[in-house]
Design an enzyme around this catalytic site. Structure first.
Site: not given
Length: 360
Positions: A51, A102, A173, A198
């Site tokens: 992790r 978004y 962003d 993306k």
């Protein structure tokens, strides 16, 4: 790795995308970082547990960090990255965000506000005075530039000045523009966020997110939150995203060239009442003159363009955004967001023109 950010600082972005995050260049060394499938590490080092780190993540983070000009943390998805950044905001503090951000970001803000975690101020990004006024008393200002799907462009320097004067973090962003076209950290933005699903990965086969900053204290805090929450990517996803990153500049250049030619042709077609394009990148939004039904027909009648909700892949996709109930009412019913791929532009236009002619 063979190239750190200091060594890469003399390279242009296309070279950085290809070279950074590779193993040392020694005889018989592999050209690419291997996928490290490990949940547990031998004690005594810097990682200890799966992790907290992974060599495959580290290579991806080095490469994207060099491209954006900051330190990178990878996440399981773009929304995991968004959630971790919003977790910086204390209870009852104010977050200013563009109203056409978004959809997942807006939904997270609405959820947090409904549970009394924070207060959201949604602003019209095209009204700079409104955005600057909203920064007063804010803890964090969230921008997209261009916005999704309205494709509005922010005056980042002016908003940065207002946000920092208020003592707020400024987040951008950068998913649509990518570091090939825009590097917000160079504008003194505090944090950059990506849905690496993306353009960064670029092949519609990965879910990943990323957060970048130049502030070492912010980096430590964000990494601590990621380690604690566990919103980490799988090593295979990181490897695929890094492989995709190698061609980011080529894909963005081709998609942008295709988009600019399509904008020219779409603007002249009588079935389209509005074309929204910020002047760069591979995303176009069109408003179909006959409204929602005609827009839906367009997205279902093409043979090359794919009706799909994601974007930034090598293939061209589009969708009517108001088919989602959570999309803001300020987005026109007939708006179709188009993610232009890297196919031959004449084939893309032939497919669109045939369907648009049927609508007119």
């Amino acid at each position: 790795m063979a190239n750190d950010q200091d060594a890469a600082s003399s390279y242009r972005p296309a070279t950085v995308a290809v070279t950074v995050g590779r193993p040392p260049s020694t005889p018989d060394a592999p050209m690419n970082v291997p996928v490290t499938f490990a949940s547990t590490y031998v004690a005594g080092g810097d990682v200890e547990y799966g992790r907290f780190g992974n060599p495959t993540w580290a290579a991806f983070e080095e490469a994207l960090g060099a491209l954006e000009g900051g330190r990178c943390l990878s996440f399981a998805s773009g929304l995991a990255a968004v959630a971790t950044v919003l977790d910086l905001v204390g209870t009852d503090q104010v977050v200013v965000a563009a109203r056409h951000s978004y959809n997942g970001t807006i939904m997270q803000l609405a959820d947090l506000e409904s549970r009394g975690r924070l207060k959201a101020r949604l602003v019209d990004l095209t009204n700079l005075d409104e955005v600057i006024a909203a920064c007063e008393g804010a803890a964090l200002v969230w921008l997209e530039s261009p916005t999704n799907p309205a494709l509005e462009v922010a005056d980042i320097p002016a908003i940065r000045e207002a946000a920092h004067a208020a003592g707020a973090y400024l987040v951008v962003d950068n998913t649509f523009a990518t570091p090939v076209l825009q590097r917000p950290l160079e504008l003194d933005v505090d944090i950059v966020v990506h849905s690496a699903t993306k353009y960064i990965a670029g092949h519609s086969d990965v879910l990943m997110g990323a957060v970048l900053t130049r502030d070492e204290e912010l980096y430590r805090v964000l990494k601590g939150r990621r380690d604690l929450i566990g919103a980490v990517p799988g090593p295979m996803e990181a490897w695929l995203a890094l492989r995709g990153l190698r061609t980011l500049h080529l894909r963005v250049e081709r998609a942008q060239a295709n988009a600019q030619e399509l904008v020219r042709r779409l603007s002249a077609h009588p079935a389209i009442s509005e074309v929204r394009y910020p002047g760069f990148g591979g995303i176009i939004s069109i408003v179909v003159a006959e409204g929602a039904l005609a827009a839906d027909l367009l997205t279902h009648k093409t043979s090359l363009w794919i009706n799909a909700t994601s974007l930034g892949g090598v293939e061209s996709t589009f969708e009517r955004r108001r088919r989602w109930k959570s999309e803001p009412a300020t987005i026109p019913e007939g708006l179709v967001r188009m993610s232009v791929g890297i196919e031959d532009v004449e084939d893309l236009w032939d497919d669109l023109e045939r369907c648009l002619d049927d609508l007119h």
